[in-house]
Design an enzyme around this catalytic site. Structure first.
Site, PDB file in Angstrom:
ATOM      1  N   GLU A  19      37.212  43.234  31.624  1.00 42.62           N
ATOM      2  CA  GLU A  19      37.194  44.659  32.410  1.00 42.62           C
ATOM      3  C   GLU A  19      36.009  45.560  31.991  1.00 42.62           C
ATOM      4  O   GLU A  19      35.374  46.067  33.150  1.00 42.62           O
ATOM      5  CB  GLU A  19      38.625  45.280  32.416  1.00 42.62           C
ATOM      6  CG  GLU A  19      39.934  44.505  32.822  1.00 42.62           C
ATOM      7  CD  GLU A  19      39.585  43.970  34.049  1.00 42.62           C
ATOM      8  OE1 GLU A  19      38.881  44.550  35.069  1.00 42.62           O
ATOM      9  OE2 GLU A  19      40.313  43.043  34.420  1.00 42.62           O
ATOM     10  N   ASP A  59      33.770  37.477  32.689  1.00 38.29           N
ATOM     11  CA  ASP A  59      34.100  36.235  31.959  1.00 38.29           C
ATOM     12  C   ASP A  59      33.278  35.879  30.892  1.00 38.29           C
ATOM     13  O   ASP A  59      33.743  36.113  29.678  1.00 38.29           O
ATOM     14  CB  ASP A  59      34.591  35.285  32.836  1.00 38.29           C
ATOM     15  CG  ASP A  59      36.020  35.067  33.567  1.00 38.29           C
ATOM     16  OD1 ASP A  59      36.854  36.249  33.000  1.00 38.29           O
ATOM     17  OD2 ASP A  59      36.192  34.446  34.378  1.00 38.29           O
TER      18      ASP A  59
END
Ligand SMILES: [Zn+2]
Length: 692
Positions: free
Chosen positions: A532, A596
């Site tokens: 995030e 990621d």
């Protein structure tokens, strides 16, 4: 959590994962599910999930998850099944069910804020007998308004009325959202909507699979029209007209790739300028119908789409076709709240999209509906039952460690110039963390839900949300607001608030466990946090500054280098195929893949720092580095139906789960070192990508 609800409102929030689809038949949870929930509840590395015969250097996903995959079947009411997300969601929904059953019986009403309303909403959804008895009668007045449309003015008015009554507009919608250029104000966002299939390709792509979907969709529209009382030939003709109107809309539809580019969505207009950006629509009439006369400032997300809609409303589509189209959309939006014949027909379409074998039991659908409509009221009893203060404090420590790791990375990053680096550090310093649940709970005063017809209660819930968002226009931005309910098993970064948010739902085993090793926790929930945080700096998030404004704060040469690095990730994922010949969309999934890759680096760094500071608590047999990567990979163990995989690749900004493991890990020297993978093995890419 639901793809559509979330995407429509949170224009630029990047969620961690989207999964699952709604769906109707009753079935108790199987014993196997409960056993799995107990195992997963421990967190940490699950040795039974491994496939010891697989090589971690050739296919790490298979190594980490192969045992679990071989032993796991997808429950009939699911289109995919994750060792982490699905298992936690199952557990959360059982908790919410008990809460709602108690409230519906009138228990603990005083102790629970909005307890009576929550209980009534759930009870009206569970009352199958009343739902069957009522039939479509509760929709009669709205359908009569549609039947009475006779010209463009009355059509325009009714289009606005549908927005206000059902809370969702077609073929475009209005909602309050932060201005891209000035994050301190809320404007009226006008957005494309009103196609019943997920994306434009479903209407236009000549591939046989898509042609098959079109045939199934048209049959579904006809079946729903028949259920609503049209005779067979009339219903079939209606479905053809619906297809024609929606195909015209789909042609003008902004693609899913373009919708990830905020500059293409940024077109501010005052009320007086609105007809220039969106001509052919009598805005006074529409806004009056939509109870939004006072909105003075707008953003037209997709002006090209709106021009086509304007032309269609001005006469290229007949009034009779608009009536048919509107009738269909009211039925489509209400199907889940109507008698079982409608629910079953709607599920047949879901099934075509996702491959699910049966609808989830009614109680589960009702829990999800209450969570969607009143998530922050339902979230209060949920957090009381699930999350201790101790857990929240530990999670906050982890977030801070990840942010510190990002600070270290940014200071060292060789491809940054000093000015951009300073601005990036400022943006990092201003990121807000929201953990578990809101400081201030949302009010549901005036939502008006009672035990009357379920479809009416659902309309009240979504109309309430529509009014709530509209009410924010012209007022200072509420920085405390949450876009996901506390029980959500998900997380997000919101670019315009420059914040990362982790609902209580995901702060549980196997993502976060008080008994698992720190290394495994960092691999699982730590990655979610790093992911995030990195969204703030992915190809989309990087275009917003520390205050959440769409503004170019990057040095020219730095942008060039960022683009070159991002292009490496795009190429990597473009090259992956699933189901034989279906290519992953490297452009669509770019932001998630950057997140990621960056998130893994940050979580790994933070884990190493923590290991240095504290006594190691790792499990015997693995190094802490190995535990970290296993903790990560096992959070992604998943089985997915082919239909759902195809649907995901076409519509979702996240790559399929196995590629979210093998893709980023094959770029990481830290991974290769942890498992002693040699150059030339499949988990060691020759052309390694690195962005952050
Ligand atoms: Zn994400």
């Amino acid at each position: 959590m639901r793809p559509f609800a979330f995407a429509a409102y949170a224009v630029l929030a990047s969620a961690f994962v989207f999964f699952g689809c709604g769906g109707g038949a009753s079935r108790p949870p199987t014993p196997r599910r409960s056993e799995e929930i107990r195992t997963a509840a421990r967190g940490g590395v699950d040795r039974r999930a491994l496939d010891p015969k697989a090589s971690p250097c050739e296919d790490f996903y298979q190594y980490a998850c192969g045992g679990w995959i071989a032993a796991t079947e997808i429950p009939g009411d699911e289109s995919s099944w994750y060792r982490s997300f699905s298992v936690i969601q199952e557990r959360n929904e059982e908790i919410l069910r008990k809460v709602l059953q108690g409230l519906a019986r009138g228990e603990a009403l005083e102790a629970t804020a909005y307890g009576k309303v929550l209980g009534d909403y759930y009870a009206s959804c569970m009352d199958e007998e009343a739902i069957e008895k009522n039939g479509t009668a509760p929709l009669a007045s709205l359908l009569a308004e549609i039947d009475a449309v006779e010209d463009t003015p009355s059509l325009t008015k009714v289009l606005g009325r549908v927005q206000a009554r059902v809370g969702a507009g077609v073929p475009f919608s209005l909602f309050g959202g932060q201005d891209f250029g000035d994050a301190a104000r809320v404007v009226g966002m006008i957005w494309q909507s009103g196609i019943g299939m997920p994306e434009k390709e479903y209407y236009l792509d000549p591939a046989p699979k898509m042609a098959e979907m079109r045939a199934k969709y048209e049959a579904h529209v006809a079946a729903m029209m028949k259920l609503a009382g049209d005779a067979g030939p009339k219903a079939e003709a209606a479905a053809k007209r619906v297809m024609a109107v929606e195909t015209a809309l789909a042609r003008a539809w902004m693609s899913i790739e373009d919708r990830r580019e905020p500059r293409k969505l940024h077109h501010t207009a005052t009320r007086a300028e609105l007809p220039k950006l969106a001509p052919g629509i009598d805005w006074s009439t529409w806004l009056e119908g939509a109870s939004a006369k006072d909105v003075a400032i707008f953003n037209v997300g997709m002006p090209d789409y709106m021009k086509s809609v304007g032309a269609m409303l001005s006469g290229t589509v007949t009034i009779a076709d608009w009536r048919t189209y509107l009738r269909w959309h009211v039925l489509r939006l209400s199907a889940a709240q109507l008698p079982n014949a409608f629910v079953a027909e709607a599920f047949r379409w879901t099934q075509a999209l996702t491959g699910a074998k049966e609808n989830p039991p009614r109680w589960k659908r009702c829990v999800r509906a209450v969570d969607e409509g009143m998530g922050e009221a339902l979230g209060r009893p949920f957090v009381e039952r699930t999350l201790g203060e101790e857990g929240k404090a530990e999670v906050l420590t982890m977030v801070r460690a990840i942010e510190a790791a990002m600070h270290v990375r940014l200071e060292k990053l060789v491809w940054m110039d000093d000015a951009t680096r300073r601005a990036a550090l400022e943006k990092l310093a201003k990121i807000t963390n929201k953990i578990a649940y809101p400081d201030e709970w949302r009010s549901y005063e005036g939502i008006g839900i009672d035990r009357g017809p379920y479809v009416v209660q659902a309309q009240r819930a979504s109309a309430f949300e529509y009014r709530r968002r509209l009410g924010k226009i012209g007022k200072p931005v509420d920085r405390g607001e949450w876009q996901m309910s506390p029980p959500s098993v998900n997380a997000y970064y919101e670019a315009q608030l420059n914040e990362i948010v982790f609902p209580a739902g995901i702060l549980q085993p196997p993502f976060y466990s008080t008994v698992a090793s720190r290394a495994a926790n960092y691999g699982a929930i730590g990655l979610v946090m790093g992911h995030e945080l990195t969204h703030g700096f992915d190809d989309e998030g990087r275009q917003f500054d520390a205050e959440g404004n769409l503004r170019d704060w990057w040095g020219k040469s730095v942008v060039g280098e960022f683009d070159r690095r991002a292009a490496c990730v795009k190429r990597q994922f473009d090259d992956y195929t699933v189901l034989g010949d279906l290519h992953v969309n490297g452009h669509l999934t770019l932001g998630e893949n950057i997140a990621d890759l960056g998130g893994l680096k940050l979580a790994f760094l933070a884990m190493k720092e923590t290991e240095r500071a504290r006594r190691s608590d790792r499990e015997p047999g693995y190094s802490s580095e190995q535990e970290f990567f296993l903790g990560y990979a096992q959070a992604w163990c998943c089985r997915m139906r082919d239909e759902e995989l195809r649907h995901l690749v076409a519509t979702n900004s996240h790559a399929p789960p196995h590629l979210r493991v093998n893709g980023p890990l094959s770029n990481l020297p830290e991974f290769a070192e942890a498992f002693s993978c040699k150059a030339g093995s499949r988990m060691v890419r020759k052309d390694r990508c690195e962005v952050w």
